[in-house]
Design a protein around this motif. Structure first.
Motif, PDB file in Angstrom:
ATOM      1  N   PHE A 159       0.817  -1.211   0.000  1.00 41.30           N
ATOM      2  CA  PHE A 159       0.000   0.000   0.000  1.00 41.30           C
ATOM      3  C   PHE A 159       0.853   1.264   0.000  1.00 41.30           C
ATOM      4  O   PHE A 159       1.977   1.274   0.490  1.00 41.30           O
ATOM      5  N   GLN A 160       0.258   2.312  -0.535  1.00 38.43           N
ATOM      6  CA  GLN A 160       0.829   3.657  -0.437  1.00 38.43           C
ATOM      7  C   GLN A 160      -0.286   4.572   0.033  1.00 38.43           C
ATOM      8  O   GLN A 160      -1.259   4.802  -0.678  1.00 38.43           O
ATOM      9  N   PHE A 161      -0.179   5.090   1.256  1.00 37.70           N
ATOM     10  CA  PHE A 161      -1.238   5.900   1.850  1.00 37.70           C
ATOM     11  C   PHE A 161      -0.923   7.387   1.736  1.00 37.70           C
ATOM     12  O   PHE A 161       0.226   7.808   1.841  1.00 37.70           O
ATOM     13  N   SER A 162      -1.972   8.177   1.539  1.00 30.93           N
ATOM     14  CA  SER A 162      -1.854   9.635   1.544  1.00 30.93           C
ATOM     15  C   SER A 162      -2.977  10.204   2.395  1.00 30.93           C
ATOM     16  O   SER A 162      -4.129   9.797   2.259  1.00 30.93           O
ATOM     17  N   ARG A 163      -2.659  11.141   3.278  1.00 30.70           N
ATOM     18  CA  ARG A 163      -3.663  11.843   4.079  1.00 30.70           C
ATOM     19  C   ARG A 163      -3.870  13.187   3.399  1.00 30.70           C
ATOM     20  O   ARG A 163      -2.980  14.043   3.420  1.00 30.70           O
ATOM     21  N   ILE A 164      -5.026  13.382   2.770  1.00 29.42           N
ATOM     22  CA  ILE A 164      -5.178  14.498   1.853  1.00 29.42           C
ATOM     23  C   ILE A 164      -6.484  15.250   2.062  1.00 29.42           C
ATOM     24  O   ILE A 164      -7.447  14.728   2.609  1.00 29.42           O
ATOM     25  N   ASP A 165      -6.497  16.489   1.605  1.00 30.25           N
ATOM     26  CA  ASP A 165      -7.700  17.301   1.608  1.00 30.25           C
ATOM     27  C   ASP A 165      -8.649  16.799   0.523  1.00 30.25           C
ATOM     28  O   ASP A 165      -8.222  16.215  -0.474  1.00 30.25           O
ATOM     29  N   GLY A 166      -9.939  17.034   0.721  1.00 33.19           N
ATOM     30  CA  GLY A 166     -10.939  16.557  -0.221  1.00 33.19           C
ATOM     31  C   GLY A 166     -10.705  17.013  -1.647  1.00 33.19           C
ATOM     32  O   GLY A 166     -10.889  16.254  -2.599  1.00 33.19           O
ATOM     33  N   ALA A 167     -10.295  18.260  -1.834  1.00 36.22           N
ATOM     34  CA  ALA A 167     -10.049  18.782  -3.181  1.00 36.22           C
ATOM     35  C   ALA A 167      -8.896  18.045  -3.850  1.00 36.22           C
ATOM     36  O   ALA A 167      -8.937  17.732  -5.042  1.00 36.22           O
ATOM     37  N   VAL A 168      -7.864  17.743  -3.054  1.00 34.45           N
ATOM     38  CA  VAL A 168      -6.719  17.003  -3.587  1.00 34.45           C
ATOM     39  C   VAL A 168      -7.133  15.583  -3.941  1.00 34.45           C
ATOM     40  O   VAL A 168      -6.721  15.030  -4.969  1.00 34.45           O
ATOM     41  N   GLY A 169      -7.966  14.975  -3.093  1.00 43.58           N
ATOM     42  CA  GLY A 169      -8.463  13.633  -3.365  1.00 43.58           C
ATOM     43  C   GLY A 169      -9.225  13.569  -4.667  1.00 43.58           C
ATOM     44  O   GLY A 169      -9.044  12.651  -5.476  1.00 43.58           O
ATOM     45  N   ASN A 170     -10.076  14.571  -4.910  1.00 41.86           N
ATOM     46  CA  ASN A 170     -10.820  14.652  -6.165  1.00 41.86           C
ATOM     47  C   ASN A 170      -9.870  14.721  -7.360  1.00 41.86           C
ATOM     48  O   ASN A 170     -10.034  14.013  -8.351  1.00 41.86           O
ATOM     49  N   GLN A 171      -8.871  15.583  -7.247  1.00 48.04           N
ATOM     50  CA  GLN A 171      -7.933  15.788  -8.341  1.00 48.04           C
ATOM     51  C   GLN A 171      -7.104  14.533  -8.601  1.00 48.04           C
ATOM     52  O   GLN A 171      -6.888  14.143  -9.755  1.00 48.04           O
ATOM     53  N   MET A 172      -6.639  13.890  -7.533  1.00 46.31           N
ATOM     54  CA  MET A 172      -5.801  12.693  -7.687  1.00 46.31           C
ATOM     55  C   MET A 172      -6.594  11.541  -8.296  1.00 46.31           C
ATOM     56  O   MET A 172      -6.061  10.756  -9.077  1.00 46.31           O
ATOM     57  N   LEU A 173      -7.875  11.443  -7.955  1.00 44.24           N
ATOM     58  CA  LEU A 173      -8.722  10.430  -8.583  1.00 44.24           C
ATOM     59  C   LEU A 173      -8.833  10.692 -10.080  1.00 44.24           C
ATOM     60  O   LEU A 173      -8.723   9.774 -10.901  1.00 44.24           O
ATOM     61  N   ALA A 174      -9.065  11.957 -10.426  1.00 44.43           N
ATOM     62  CA  ALA A 174      -9.227  12.321 -11.838  1.00 44.43           C
ATOM     63  C   ALA A 174      -7.956  12.030 -12.628  1.00 44.43           C
ATOM     64  O   ALA A 174      -8.016  11.664 -13.807  1.00 44.43           O
ATOM     65  N   GLU A 175      -6.803  12.189 -11.987  1.00 40.41           N
ATOM     66  CA  GLU A 175      -5.520  11.973 -12.659  1.00 40.41           C
ATOM     67  C   GLU A 175      -5.038  10.538 -12.546  1.00 40.41           C
ATOM     68  O   GLU A 175      -3.922  10.211 -12.924  1.00 40.41           O
ATOM     69  N   HIS A 176      -5.872   9.666 -11.973  1.00 39.48           N
ATOM     70  CA  HIS A 176      -5.542   8.247 -11.771  1.00 39.48           C
ATOM     71  C   HIS A 176      -4.316   8.073 -10.872  1.00 39.48           C
ATOM     72  O   HIS A 176      -3.570   7.099 -11.012  1.00 39.48           O
ATOM     73  N   ALA A 177      -4.108   9.027  -9.972  1.00 39.57           N
ATOM     74  CA  ALA A 177      -3.004   8.934  -9.018  1.00 39.57           C
ATOM     75  C   ALA A 177      -3.414   8.179  -7.759  1.00 39.57           C
ATOM     76  O   ALA A 177      -2.591   7.942  -6.879  1.00 39.57           O
ATOM     77  N   LEU A 178      -4.698   7.830  -7.646  1.00 39.85           N
ATOM     78  CA  LEU A 178      -5.200   7.026  -6.537  1.00 39.85           C
ATOM     79  C   LEU A 178      -6.017   5.866  -7.089  1.00 39.85           C
ATOM     80  O   LEU A 178      -6.690   5.996  -8.107  1.00 39.85           O
ATOM     81  N   ASP A 179      -5.950   4.732  -6.397  1.00 43.90           N
ATOM     82  CA  ASP A 179      -6.832   3.602  -6.714  1.00 43.90           C
ATOM     83  C   ASP A 179      -8.089   3.657  -5.856  1.00 43.90           C
ATOM     84  O   ASP A 179      -9.159   3.258  -6.292  1.00 43.90           O
ATOM     85  N   ILE A 180      -7.913   4.146  -4.619  1.00 43.65           N
ATOM     86  CA  ILE A 180      -9.027   4.231  -3.672  1.00 43.65           C
ATOM     87  C   ILE A 180      -8.949   5.569  -2.943  1.00 43.65           C
ATOM     88  O   ILE A 180      -7.868   6.009  -2.543  1.00 43.65           O
ATOM     89  N   TYR A 181     -10.094   6.216  -2.793  1.00 43.04           N
ATOM     90  CA  TYR A 181     -10.172   7.432  -1.989  1.00 43.04           C
ATOM     91  C   TYR A 181     -11.307   7.265  -0.989  1.00 43.04           C
ATOM     92  O   TYR A 181     -12.434   6.921  -1.361  1.00 43.04           O
TER      93      TYR A 181
END
Length: 290
Positions: free
Chosen positions: A120-142
Motif C-alpha cells: 500500500f501507499q497511503f496519503s492523508r489528503i484534503d478533499g479537493a486534492v483527493g478529487n484531483q488525484m482520482l481524476a488523474e488516476h493517481a489514486l486507486d481508492i479514496y
C-alpha cells in the motif's frame, strides 16, 4: 551511455552559469567543466563559447542541446514507466484529512491481517486534492465525503463506508456552554465555519429559522483551516460526529435535529491490480462493522 554530461550541459545552457549548474546537481564547477569537455571531445567541437565574456552556445552546441533535451525527456519518461511497472501491484489509497484515527486503525488491521505495508501507499489528503488525484488516476481508492461532478468519470465506482449524524465541533476553550449536546439556540451569535471541501460543514436542510438566528457564516479553503478558525475564534463547525478528528476540540450532538453524512469509498475499476478487488471486498466488510 552516461547521461550526466548531457544533463550538465543542458543545465549550464538553461541557467547560463557553470556555478549554478554545479549547485543544482550538487557537484563542483570543475566537475561540470570536465564533463562538458568530455562531451565536446565526443562530438568533435566546441559547444559553448566564452570569448566575449558571456556564455554563448555555438551552432554545434544548439544541435546537441536540442537532442540532449529530447534524450533527457525520454529517459525521464522511461524511469517513470519503469517505476509504474515496479509498483504495478501497489494499491494507492487516499484518506480525507478530517477522518480520525478510528478509520486508520481499521486500515492498519486490514494490512496486518491480510497484507504487508509494501502492498500500500497511503496519503492523508484534503478533499479537493483527493478529487484531483482520482481524476488523474493517481489514486486507486479514496475514502472521503464526496467527489464533485467535474471529477466523476465512467470508471469511478463508489459505496458507502459509514453514515453518522452531523454534530457541532467547538474548540477546547469555547465560551459556548454545553451539557452533553447543543441546540440551535445555543449557537446564536457564534460564527459558523465551513468549507465545500468538507461537505459535512455545509448542510442544505437547516431551517430558515436557524439561518436567521445563528451568527455569521464564514467559508474557508479547507478543513484544517476550518479547525484552526473554530479553535482560535470561538466559533463552531458542523462535522461528522463520529469520524471527525477530535485532536483539538469536542464534538457535540444537536438536540431536536438530525442530519447525517455518508463517508464513502471511491475506487477506480482497475482490473490490472489483482489485489484491488480483494481490498474493496474487505472494505465492504468493514462497512458492515461500522
Amino acid at each position: 551511455m552516461s547521461l550526466w554530461k548531457y544533463k550538465y550541459f543542458v543545465d549550464v545552457v538553461d541557467m547560463k552559469s557553470f556555478t549554478k549548474a554545479g549547485k543544482k546537481n550538487y557537484v563542483t564547477q570543475t566537475a561540470i567543466s570536465q564533463q562538458i569537455a568530455k562531451l565536446e571531445k565526443e562530438v568533435g567541437g566546441k559547444l559553448i563559447s566564452r570569448e566575449s565574456g558571456s556564455l554563448e552556445v555555438t551552432e554545434l552546441g544548439k544541435v546537441v542541446y536540442d537532442k540532449a533535451r529530447e534524450m533527457l525527456k525520454i529517459y525521464k519518461q522511461m524511469e517513470k514507466e519503469i517505476e509504474q511497472i515496479q509498483r504495478k501491484d501497489v494499491i494507492r489509497i487516499g484518506i480525507d484529512i478530517t477522518i480520525n484515527k478510528l478509520v486508520w486503525g481499521k486500515m492498519q488491521e486490514l494490512i496486518d491481517t491480510y497484507y504487508s505495508e509494501e502492498d500500500f501507499q497511503f496519503s492523508r489528503i484534503d478533499g479537493a486534492v483527493g478529487n484531483q488525484m482520482l481524476a488523474e488516476h493517481a489514486l486507486d481508492i479514496y475514502i472521503g465525503y464526496g467527489v464533485d461532478e467535474e471529477h466523476r468519470t465512467e470508471d469511478l465506482g463508489e459505496f458507502a463506508l459509514s453514515e453518522h449524524p452531523i454534530g457541532v465541533y467547538v474548540g477546547e476553550k469555547t465560551t459556548l456552554q454545553t451539557a452533553g449536546m447543543v441546540s440551535f439556540e445555543d449557537l446564536k451569535g457564534y460564527t459558523r465555519y465551513g468549507t465545500v471541501m468538507y461537505p459535512c460543514s455545509i448542510v442544505e436542510d437547516i431551517s430558515d429559522k436557524f439561518r436567521n438566528s445563528c451568527g455569521k457564516i464564514c467559508h474557508v479553503d479547507n478543513a484544517e483551516t476550518m479547525k484552526i478558525k473554530v479553535e482560535f475564534n470561538d466559533g463552531y463547525a458542523f462535522v461528522d460526529s463520529y469520524y471527525f478528528s477530535k485532536y483539538s476540540g469536542n464534538v457535540y450532538p444537536i438536540s431536536n435535529w438530525r442530519c447525517s453524512q455518508q463517508m464513502k469509498v471511491y475506487y477506480r475499476r482497475n482490473r490490472e491490480k489483482k489485489k484491488l478487488c480483494g481490498v474493496l471486498a474487505r472494505l465492504r466488510q468493514i462497512a458492515e462493522e461500522l
